[in-house]
Design a protein around this motif. Structure first.
Motif, PDB file in Angstrom:
ATOM      1  N   ALA A 122       0.625  -1.307  -0.064  1.00  0.00           N
ATOM      2  CA  ALA A 122       0.037  -0.192   0.065  1.00  0.00           C
ATOM      3  C   ALA A 122       0.904   1.263   0.023  1.00  0.00           C
ATOM      4  N   ALA A 123       1.929   1.217   0.479  1.00  0.00           N
ATOM      5  CA  ALA A 123       2.888   2.014   0.786  1.00  0.00           C
ATOM      6  C   ALA A 123       3.555   2.809  -0.410  1.00  0.00           C
ATOM      7  N   PHE A 124       4.201   1.846  -0.721  1.00  0.00           N
ATOM      8  CA  PHE A 124       5.737   1.741  -1.847  1.00  0.00           C
ATOM      9  C   PHE A 124       4.560   2.003  -3.460  1.00  0.00           C
ATOM     10  N   VAL A 129       4.092   3.520   6.312  1.00  0.00           N
ATOM     11  CA  VAL A 129       2.743   3.573   6.432  1.00  0.00           C
ATOM     12  C   VAL A 129       1.608   3.536   5.817  1.00  0.00           C
ATOM     13  N   ASP A 130       0.887   3.393   5.994  1.00  0.00           N
ATOM     14  CA  ASP A 130      -0.018   2.742   4.734  1.00  0.00           C
ATOM     15  C   ASP A 130      -1.197   4.419   4.458  1.00  0.00           C
ATOM     16  N   PRO A 131      -0.854   4.020   4.070  1.00  0.00           N
ATOM     17  CA  PRO A 131      -1.502   5.747   3.231  1.00  0.00           C
ATOM     18  C   PRO A 131      -2.796   6.430   4.413  1.00  0.00           C
ATOM     19  N   HIS A 132      -3.559   5.479   4.099  1.00  0.00           N
ATOM     20  CA  HIS A 132      -4.749   5.584   4.846  1.00  0.00           C
ATOM     21  C   HIS A 132      -4.513   6.141   6.222  1.00  0.00           C
ATOM     22  N   PHE A 133      -3.514   5.758   6.629  1.00  0.00           N
ATOM     23  CA  PHE A 133      -3.221   6.135   8.502  1.00  0.00           C
ATOM     24  C   PHE A 133      -1.960   7.431   8.462  1.00  0.00           C
ATOM     25  N   ARG A 134      -1.887   8.017   7.094  1.00  0.00           N
ATOM     26  CA  ARG A 134      -0.573   9.063   6.830  1.00  0.00           C
ATOM     27  C   ARG A 134      -1.481  10.245   7.808  1.00  0.00           C
ATOM     28  N   GLY A 135      -0.729  11.098   7.971  1.00  0.00           N
ATOM     29  CA  GLY A 135      -1.290  12.407   8.861  1.00  0.00           C
ATOM     30  C   GLY A 135      -1.646  12.404  10.351  1.00  0.00           C
TER      31      GLY A 135
END
Length: 160
Positions: free
Chosen positions: A24-26, A79-85
């Motif tokens: 998901a992240a890369f 970090v999984d994009p859905h959990f970033r920030g």
């Protein structure tokens, strides 16, 4: 998303969860993701550690690092994009350095693609560029990109 992030050392049985975050992240265009076989080698090394970030029962990020004498190298951070920030990358970064310091590390290194947005996270955490490899990465998209090496000393300084 529960909001409370828990960190824990990964075990071989967590490989599928690590790979889900990796996928998901890369971005595939860059060709930076590791294979499951490459990750498995880390679990066999006493000088390496994979750390998972959990949101409830879901793995949302991970780091992989190793120790070599008084130095530690961050091999992967995702970090999984859905959990970033949410500060998960910063938590994983701090956890890596705390683990490495406990193992005797005095200096911390990482290498990354020069155009990776994660550079801001590393700079905010006290890392600075200490080297560059011109045209080091060749992505799946056919582009060639520089690699930068970043360093942070154990005393919090960023001596080059």
């Amino acid at each position: 998303m529960t909001g409370e992030i828990r960190l824990a050392t990964a075990r071989v049985g967590d490989l599928a969860a690590v790979m889900r975050v990796m996928d998901a992240a890369f971005e595939p265009a860059y060709g930076e993701a590791w294979s499951g076989a490459q990750l498995l080698t880390l679990f066999a090394l006493p000088s390496a550690r994979v750390c998972l970030a959990w949101d409830g029962e879901q793995v949302c990020g991970f780091s992989a690092a190793r120790i070599a004498g008084p130095e530690s190298e961050l091999l992967l951070l995702a970090v999984d994009p859905h959990f970033r920030g949410r500060g998960i990358g910063a938590l994983l970064l701090k956890d890596w350095q705390a683990w490495a310091a406990g193992e005797g590390a005095e200096d911390y290194f990482l290498e990354m693609r020069a155009d990776n947005d994660a550079v801001h996270l590393y700079e905010q955490s006290g890392f600075s560029e200490c080297g560059r490899r011109t045209a080091y990465y060749r992505g799946n998209d056919g582009m060639v990109r520089d690699a930068i090496t970043m360093r942070r000393s154990g005393d919090g300084g960023t001596a080059n």
